[in-house]
Design an enzyme around this catalytic site. Structure first.
Site, PDB file in Angstrom:
ATOM      1  N   GLN A 179      78.526  40.022  23.006  1.00  0.00           N
ATOM      2  CA  GLN A 179      79.585  40.994  23.564  1.00  0.00           C
ATOM      3  C   GLN A 179      80.944  40.527  23.410  1.00  0.00           C
ATOM      4  O   GLN A 179      81.012  39.108  23.543  1.00  0.00           O
ATOM      5  CB  GLN A 179      79.018  41.080  25.144  1.00  0.00           C
ATOM      6  CG  GLN A 179      79.977  42.153  25.811  1.00  0.00           C
ATOM      7  CD  GLN A 179      79.838  43.626  25.497  1.00  0.00           C
ATOM      8  OE1 GLN A 179      78.809  43.838  24.882  1.00  0.00           O
ATOM      9  NE2 GLN A 179      80.960  44.364  25.283  1.00  0.00           N
ATOM     10  N   ASP A 206      75.613  46.201  16.118  1.00  0.00           N
ATOM     11  CA  ASP A 206      76.997  46.687  16.295  1.00  0.00           C
ATOM     12  C   ASP A 206      77.500  47.220  15.283  1.00  0.00           C
ATOM     13  O   ASP A 206      78.595  47.676  15.048  1.00  0.00           O
ATOM     14  CB  ASP A 206      77.829  45.486  16.980  1.00  0.00           C
ATOM     15  CG  ASP A 206      77.828  45.860  18.499  1.00  0.00           C
ATOM     16  OD1 ASP A 206      77.882  46.518  19.112  1.00  0.00           O
ATOM     17  OD2 ASP A 206      77.966  44.395  19.269  1.00  0.00           O
ATOM     18  N   LYS A 244      73.891  48.338  28.585  1.00  0.00           N
ATOM     19  CA  LYS A 244      73.154  48.222  27.438  1.00  0.00           C
ATOM     20  C   LYS A 244      71.781  48.245  27.581  1.00  0.00           C
ATOM     21  O   LYS A 244      70.676  48.681  27.176  1.00  0.00           O
ATOM     22  CB  LYS A 244      73.962  47.490  26.444  1.00  0.00           C
ATOM     23  CG  LYS A 244      75.031  47.844  25.973  1.00  0.00           C
ATOM     24  CD  LYS A 244      75.944  46.879  25.017  1.00  0.00           C
ATOM     25  CE  LYS A 244      77.236  47.293  24.644  1.00  0.00           C
ATOM     26  NZ  LYS A 244      78.007  46.550  24.013  1.00  0.00           N
TER      27      LYS A 244
HETATM   28  N1  GUN Z   1      83.487  44.720  23.576  1.00  0.00           N
HETATM   29  C1  GUN Z   1      84.045  46.006  23.459  1.00  0.00           C
HETATM   30  N2  GUN Z   1      82.989  47.098  22.908  1.00  0.00           N
HETATM   31  C2  GUN Z   1      81.897  46.365  22.340  1.00  0.00           C
HETATM   32  C3  GUN Z   1      81.067  46.645  21.313  1.00  0.00           C
HETATM   33  O1  GUN Z   1      80.872  47.781  21.029  1.00  0.00           O
HETATM   34  N3  GUN Z   1      80.165  45.663  20.830  1.00  0.00           N
HETATM   35  C4  GUN Z   1      80.283  44.386  21.499  1.00  0.00           C
HETATM   36  N4  GUN Z   1      79.556  43.588  20.832  1.00  0.00           N
HETATM   37  N5  GUN Z   1      81.480  43.878  22.068  1.00  0.00           N
HETATM   38  C5  GUN Z   1      82.092  45.021  22.596  1.00  0.00           C
END
Ligand code: GUN
Length: 293
Positions: free
Chosen positions: A100, A123, A56
């Site tokens: 996350q 998100d 990311k």
């Molecule tokens: N853990 C697995 N996929 C995601 C996601 O798309 N966003 C976040 N914040 N954590 C995750």
């Protein structure tokens, strides 16, 4: 003879989207607007989570966004993590925040997510943004379902009127995906999950099958209708005798399902890059709403 299925190449489409965002960032700079800023919180040292966050951040660098990475040990208390979220909520320079997941067991993921200001929740996980899907209020779309919707659209796959079967009822993927397919795309939607009895009897009815269970190899060839569109959200690390010590595997048995599908996403290189592209689009949108409205 049956023709080969089309690969839904998320890596390629996400690359196109990143190029579009990069141009947009250049335009913002030229017009004297602030560059979007994404903050990411990572708790603990889980290898997969570290890789996702690293990807990311790499994407932010690629499109020219500002970014901040805040890392905390596994032992951080819930109160301290909530305080960290508060600080970012109040930081005028930051446009988007992701925490996350998963978080350690002693911290409530739902509580932390709900603490994120909905205008910075890129998100799209908060209740307010979730509610925006069904009320069709302008909100921030949940990143993975939004990425899947965009991937299907860019390949011009018809969704309206089709039967979309979703395997997985998570708050972050399955549940919002079903709302998007039903309310926004006018598909007929069935939601299943790992406890569904006789799962195959449902998956075989799918024109579009979206699988998000985290159970590697759950979907086999005999569970698919001939010509179905298959979208695999799963990505699990399976121990292997190679340099990394693991291989990545989706929830769909790709090689055996591929000959029956009309379109299929690979793992990796399918949904994963689209989630990141959506996160960038959401951050751009959040930044615009904060600074240009
Ligand atoms: N853990 C697995 N996929 C995601 C996601 O798309 N966003 C976040 N914040 N954590 C995750």
């Amino acid at each position: 003879m049956k023709s080969e299925p089309m690969i839904l190449d998320g890596r390629k489409v996400a690359g196109d989207i990143q190029a579009e965002i990069k141009t947009e960032v250049e335009n913002l700079k030229q017009q004297g607007f602030k560059v979007p800023h994404l903050a990411a919180i990572l708790v603990g040292d889980d290898g997969a989570s570290q890789t996702y966050v690293k990807n990311k951040i790499k994407a932010c660098k690629n499109v020219g966004f500002e970014y901040s990475l805040l890392q905390y040990p596994e032992s951080i208390t819930e109160a301290k993590l909530l305080a960290a979220v508060d600080r970012i909520n109040e930081d005028e320079d930051v446009d988007g925040l992701i925490v996350q997941l998963p978080l350690p067991d002693h911290i409530s993921g739902v509580k932390v997510i709900e603490h994120i200001s909905s205008s910075k929740d890129v998100d799209g996980f908060t209740n307010e943004n979730y509610g925006a899907i069904t009320s069709k209020r302008p909100g921030i779309m949940p990143a993975t379902p939004f990425g899947i919707q965009e991937l299907l659209k860019r390949y011009k796959i018809q969704i309206k009127g089709k039967h979309c079967v979703i395997v997985g009822n998570s708050r972050t993927v399955g549940a919002p995906m079903s709302s998007i397919m039903s309310f926004h795309e006018n598909a007929t939607v069935t939601i299943c999950h790992i406890y569904t009895e006789d799962l195959a009897s449902f998956t075989r009815l799918a024109d579009i099958l979206i699988v998000a269970t985290g159970k590697p190899g759950l979907i086999k060839a005999d569970m698919i209708k001939e010509g179905a569109v298959v979208v695999d959200v799963g990505i699990s690390r399976i121990e292997a005798d190679n340099e990394r010590g693991y291989v990545l595997k989706g929830d769909v048995e790709f090689e055996e399902v591929k000959p029956k599908a009309s379109y299929i996403t690979p793992v990796p290189g399918g949904v994963g890059p689209m989630t990141i592209a959506s996160l960038l689009l959401n951050t751009l949108k959040a930044s615009r709403q904060r600074h240009q409205s």
